[in-house]
Design an enzyme around this catalytic site. Structure first.
Site, short mmCIF file in Angstrom:
data_model
loop_
_atom_site.label_atom_id
_atom_site.label_comp_id
_atom_site.label_asym_id
_atom_site.label_seq_id
_atom_site.Cartn_x
_atom_site.Cartn_y
_atom_site.Cartn_z
N HIS A 266 0.86 -1.16 -0.20
CA HIS A 266 -0.09 0.01 -0.21
C HIS A 266 0.78 1.09 -0.30
O HIS A 266 1.81 1.58 -0.84
CB HIS A 266 -0.89 -0.23 1.33
CG HIS A 266 -1.83 0.63 1.24
ND1 HIS A 266 -2.47 1.61 0.17
CD2 HIS A 266 -2.85 1.15 2.48
CE1 HIS A 266 -3.46 2.45 0.52
NE2 HIS A 266 -3.83 2.15 1.84
N HIS A 307 -1.51 -1.92 -10.07
CA HIS A 307 -2.51 -1.48 -9.04
C HIS A 307 -3.78 -2.30 -9.01
O HIS A 307 -4.12 -3.05 -9.78
CB HIS A 307 -3.02 -0.01 -9.40
CG HIS A 307 -3.46 0.67 -8.16
ND1 HIS A 307 -4.65 0.63 -7.96
CD2 HIS A 307 -3.01 1.52 -7.55
CE1 HIS A 307 -5.04 1.36 -7.03
NE2 HIS A 307 -3.79 1.79 -6.43
N ASP A 365 2.93 5.92 -7.04
CA ASP A 365 4.36 5.61 -5.93
C ASP A 365 5.52 5.56 -6.45
O ASP A 365 6.72 5.80 -6.09
CB ASP A 365 4.20 4.51 -5.15
CG ASP A 365 3.13 4.68 -4.03
OD1 ASP A 365 2.97 5.63 -3.51
OD2 ASP A 365 2.02 3.82 -3.96
#
Ligand code: CMC
Length: 425
Positions: A266, A307, A365
């Protein structure tokens, strides 16, 4: 009342069970399975891949189309035209603020940025090399010790006050986590500064120097916070909701969200991206690591790719990619070997059949890690920054849940253990 119905027949035995089907304003319909428990069956959905656990008006994601809307507004438009605090207001209140409302909100946040001096003592108790997420989790939970007089969760004014406090204090606490590790004095927030500018000042300023924050970096930081502001019912937000459903206080809820965010699948992914780049170490080894990521017998995964929801380009990644180039330009960091390697890795993976077939694109990210590294933020602080950005989303979901009828979250299970047996002897 629902017009649509689904029918469920179990083993063809009984007459089918009729289940209502509801439609949202957009997105897939949902089958209401709440009545099943009375029929003696549960649904089974580990990882909640097919389960809508709540009703919400805040954020909508269409992972297949690469769409992310906050209160209906596309993330790309918010990143271009709005700013982090305005987006916080939007998430909390449902509409964009008027100029007057925006000024009032900014002012309110500004006057809640300081933390109780006793919190400085908390930090002194942590080892110098404590992970910043460990400290953040603890001090955010600890805020409930200071505000117990305003913690009637059934009082909407108290809930909003808690929301303002936690949004305002997160950058201060985040910067304190960093300063503690550096052994530098904590910097007090500056009321004349904007939200992200203030954060960078508290991170990199010292009492020996005049504040000096690059407007380009402040803007990049603000957009980075904005891009992380909410993401529907992800693991940490669901954790906040689950904790909140027990009636616990908002600071405890946010601390539980921070704990859930910490994991590398996460929010910890941006830290894992830099760890991975360090491990690869040199451009000449990229192919080897791509090979490992594709090898089913190797647990290695390319961090910052893929994802759970976006099976198309993450719209936040598109925005952040542009910021990434601006920041690298501003800092003259284009030639940093790690950052050059990241760019090369991105290019190779985007052209590789394995990643194309599985729709594994770089996620937010991947780029946020590169930007934060270029700004000079150490990797172990990355998830703390993510948490600071995600706070308005967490608190908006908590507030939404408590503003409507809700039940304590209590999943069931498919039990596979021993049936009853007697203790020997
Ligand atoms: N590298 C290599 N292969 C991958 C990767 C990856 N990063 N991600 C998924 N795959 C493969 C996976 O092995 C599987 O292959 P196959 O179909 O041959 O078995 C296929 O792609 C589908 O993967 P999955 O595990 O079913 O996908 P998921 O939706 O359960 O997992 C994920 C999503 C984000 C956990 C995963 O893509 C991952 O581990 N990525 C790396 C960690 C990361 O960057 N996480 C940040 C997510 S974005 C931040 C946030 O919103 O919190």
């Amino acid at each position: 009342m629902s017009e649509k119905k689904a029918q469920l027949s179990i083993d063809g035995k009984d007459s089918p069970i009729e289940l209502p089907v509801y439609s949202g304003s957009t997105g897939p319909d949902v089958i209401d399975v709440r009545g099943l428990v009375a029929q003696g069956v549960f649904t089974y959905d580990p990882g909640f891949v097919s389960t809508a656990a709540c009703e919400s008006d805040i954020t909508y994601i269409d992972g297949g189309a690469g769409v992310l809307l906050h209160r209906g507004y596309p993330i790309e438009q918010l990143a271009e035209k709005s700013n982090f605090l305005e987006t916080c207001y939007l998430l909390l209140h449902g509409e964009l603020p008027s100029k007057q409302e925006a000024d009032k909100f900014e002012n309110t946040i500004r006057y809640h940025t300081m933390v109780d001096e006793a919190i400085h003592q908390f930090f002194r108790g942590f080892p110098r090399d404590a992970h910043p997420m460990a400290m953040l989790c603890a001090v955010v939970g600890g805020l409930s010790a200071f505000y117990h007089d305003d913690l009637d969760i059934d009082n909407a004014d108290h809930r909003l006050l808690a929301a303002h406090r936690v949004i305002a204090k997160m950058p201060t606490l985040a910067a304190m986590c960093f300063k503690h590790g550096m052994g530098q004095p904590f910097m007090y927030p500056q009321n004349k500064m904007g939200f992200a500018e203030n954060f960078l000042h508290m991170m990199f300023g010292t009492p020996c120097e005049e504040p000096n924050v690059s407007p380009i970096l402040a803007k990049a930081m603000d957009t980075l916070f904005l891009l992380h502001a909410d993401h529907e019912q992800n693991a940490s937000t669901s954790t906040v909701r689950l904790a909140g459903s027990t009636g616990t206080n908002p600071y405890a809820c946010i601390a539980s969200g921070i704990a859930a965010l910490w994991g590398p699948a996460h929010g910890g992914a941006n830290e894992a991206v830099l760890d991975m780049l360090n491990e690869i170490g040199d451009e000449s080894r990229i192919e080897e690591y791509i090979g490992r990521a594709k090898d089913k017998n190797d647990p290695f995964r390319l961090m910052g790719f893929g994802h759970r929801v976006y099976k198309n380009y993450d719209p936040r990644a598109t925005v952040i990619r542009g910021i990434c180039d601006e920041v690298l330009d501003e800092l003259g960091a284009e030639n940093d070997p790690l950052l050059r390697m990241a760019k090369k890795l991105e290019k190779i993976a985007l052209e590789d059949e394995y990643f194309i077939e599985r729709k594994l694109f770089p996620n937010v990210d991947f780029y946020s890690g590169i930007i934060l590294k270029a700004i000079g933020i150490p990797t172990e602080m990355f998830t703390v920054i993510f948490a600071t950005g995600r706070t308005p989303g967490w608190i908006a979901h908590w507030h939404e849940m408590l503003s409507n009828p809700y039940k304590i979250g209590r999943p069931r299970q498919l039990y596979k253990g021993h049936t009853k047996r007697d203790y020997p002897g």
